[in-house]
Design a protein around this motif. Structure first.
Motif, mmCIF file in Angstrom:
data_model
loop_
_atom_site.group_PDB
_atom_site.id
_atom_site.type_symbol
_atom_site.label_atom_id
_atom_site.label_comp_id
_atom_site.label_asym_id
_atom_site.label_seq_id
_atom_site.Cartn_x
_atom_site.Cartn_y
_atom_site.Cartn_z
ATOM 1 N N LEU A 52 0.817 -1.207 0.000
ATOM 2 C CA LEU A 52 0.000 0.000 0.000
ATOM 3 C C LEU A 52 0.856 1.264 0.000
ATOM 4 O O LEU A 52 0.536 2.244 -0.672
ATOM 5 C CB LEU A 52 -0.937 0.001 1.215
ATOM 6 N N GLY A 53 1.947 1.238 0.743
ATOM 7 C CA GLY A 53 2.799 2.422 0.812
ATOM 8 C C GLY A 53 3.491 2.719 -0.502
ATOM 9 O O GLY A 53 3.585 3.886 -0.924
ATOM 10 N N GLU A 54 3.954 1.689 -1.163
ATOM 11 C CA GLU A 54 4.683 1.879 -2.426
ATOM 12 C C GLU A 54 3.785 2.419 -3.524
ATOM 13 O O GLU A 54 4.275 2.989 -4.504
ATOM 14 C CB GLU A 54 5.311 0.547 -2.831
ATOM 15 N N SER A 55 2.475 2.264 -3.358
ATOM 16 C CA SER A 55 1.541 2.755 -4.378
ATOM 17 C C SER A 55 1.218 4.242 -4.203
ATOM 18 O O SER A 55 0.551 4.829 -5.054
ATOM 19 C CB SER A 55 0.237 1.952 -4.324
ATOM 20 N N MET A 56 1.683 4.853 -3.127
ATOM 21 C CA MET A 56 1.403 6.262 -2.893
ATOM 22 C C MET A 56 2.256 7.126 -3.818
ATOM 23 O O MET A 56 3.415 6.815 -4.081
ATOM 24 C CB MET A 56 1.644 6.627 -1.431
ATOM 25 N N SER A 80 5.261 2.063 6.338
ATOM 26 C CA SER A 80 5.944 2.042 5.039
ATOM 27 C C SER A 80 6.137 3.458 4.534
ATOM 28 O O SER A 80 5.289 4.330 4.742
ATOM 29 C CB SER A 80 5.122 1.251 4.015
ATOM 30 N N ASP A 81 7.262 3.693 3.862
ATOM 31 C CA ASP A 81 7.417 4.956 3.150
ATOM 32 C C ASP A 81 6.886 4.776 1.729
ATOM 33 O O ASP A 81 6.384 3.706 1.370
ATOM 34 C CB ASP A 81 8.873 5.438 3.164
ATOM 35 N N SER A 82 6.981 5.817 0.919
ATOM 36 C CA SER A 82 6.403 5.757 -0.419
ATOM 37 C C SER A 82 7.232 4.920 -1.392
ATOM 38 O O SER A 82 6.817 4.725 -2.535
ATOM 39 C CB SER A 82 6.223 7.168 -0.979
#
Length: 293
Positions: A52-56, A80-82
């Motif tokens: 979810l974070g990587e999709s930001m 999570s970070d982006s």
């Protein structure tokens, strides 16, 4: 190497992301000395947060998943970070329950389902976006799927898995997230549900065939294209300067009391276990700096 791979199918109507994160979950298990059950619960949550974070889209965004179902593991937290790099902890990492009747780790029993899953997205605005839904099973993947549908109105299917070896090391860890884009044909839902139902066990596929095989099974019968991949892992941004900033936020009298005890104060990071020591003189220096500012 841990990574997230993206694919699209059905002319862009379906998006799928697959994460393989054995090294990240192994690192978390070592840091927190997790039991097999706790390692599976924390590992699944880390994988979900990374997906979810990587999709930001925002460069400095962060995403936090907090799960508390009233079970003996307590709260499970993953951040999570982006870029999809994660960190996390379980409140009681030593919890261990008997295996389920099917021989699998009893993650749902450890987490419980009398509680909520809360997702916080911080994109740099004054306040983060926070959504929360009741837990469905405590098995994490079903709870993430339910959250995305009810709180963010995104039809999704999520699977997460952690395979713990006999020596307690992590043999495989990962997951996938399939999402339908607005306007997608409803027939795609039936096809995806059938594919996911017939899939081999996720951790077995990741361990024996790799993440690319997850796409082949999940998107079977559809034309799909891999559209990119990104490295991910376990990473904690804590540093002495950040801890100093946190201590400086205490009341001056609290810093005075801590310094007056004459002992070194040690502060540990709950995510990575790093320890930072502050002598009485350093605490007084922080107190002085607080007054000057």
């Amino acid at each position: 190497m841990d990574k997230i791979i993206h694919a699209t199918a059905a002319d862009g109507a379906v998006k799928m992301a697959v994460i393989t994160a054995r090294d990240a979950v192994q690192r978390a298990r070592e840091i927190h000395n997790c039991s097999p059950t706790a390692a599976a619960a924390l590992g699944r949550t880390l994988c979900a947060a990374s997906l979810l974070g990587e999709s930001m889209k925002e460069e400095k965004a962060s995403l936090t998943i907090r799960i508390n179902g009233g079970g003996p593991i307590g709260s499970v937290v993953a951040v999570s970070d982006s870029e999809g790099y994660v960190r996390g902890y379980a409140e009681n990492p030593l919890v261990q329950l008997p295996l389920r009747q099917d021989g699998k780790l009893n993650v749902g029993g450890a987490v419980g389902r009398d509680g909520t899953i809360t997702v916080s997205r911080d994109i740099g605005l004054k306040e983060p976006y926070i959504g929360s839904t009741e837990l469905v099973s405590g098995e994490i993947a079903e709870d993430v799927t339910s959250y995305l549908l009810s709180s963010e109105q995104v039809p999704s299917a999520c699977a997460l898995g952690v395979l713990v070896d006999t020596d307690r090391s992590i043999k495989a860890a990962g997951g996938f997230l399939v999402q339908l884009m607005p306007g997608a044909d409803e027939s795609l839902i039936d096809k995806l549900e059938e594919n996911i139902f017939l899939m081999d066990q996720l951790t077995t596929v990741l361990d024996e065939d790799g993440p690319e095989a997850v796409f082949a099974q999940g998107l079977k019968g559809m034309e799909y294209h891999l559209v990119g991949e990104a490295p991910v892992g376990y990473r904690c941004p804590c540093c002495r300067e950040r801890v100093e900033e946190a201590l400086a936020c205490l009341e001056g009298s609290e810093l005075d009391e801590m310094a007056a005890e004459g002992e070194t104060v040690r502060v540990s990071c709950e995510f990575c276990g790093a320890e930072y020591a502050f002598s009485p003189a350093e605490l007084l220096a922080l107190r002085k700096g607080k007054e000057e500012n």
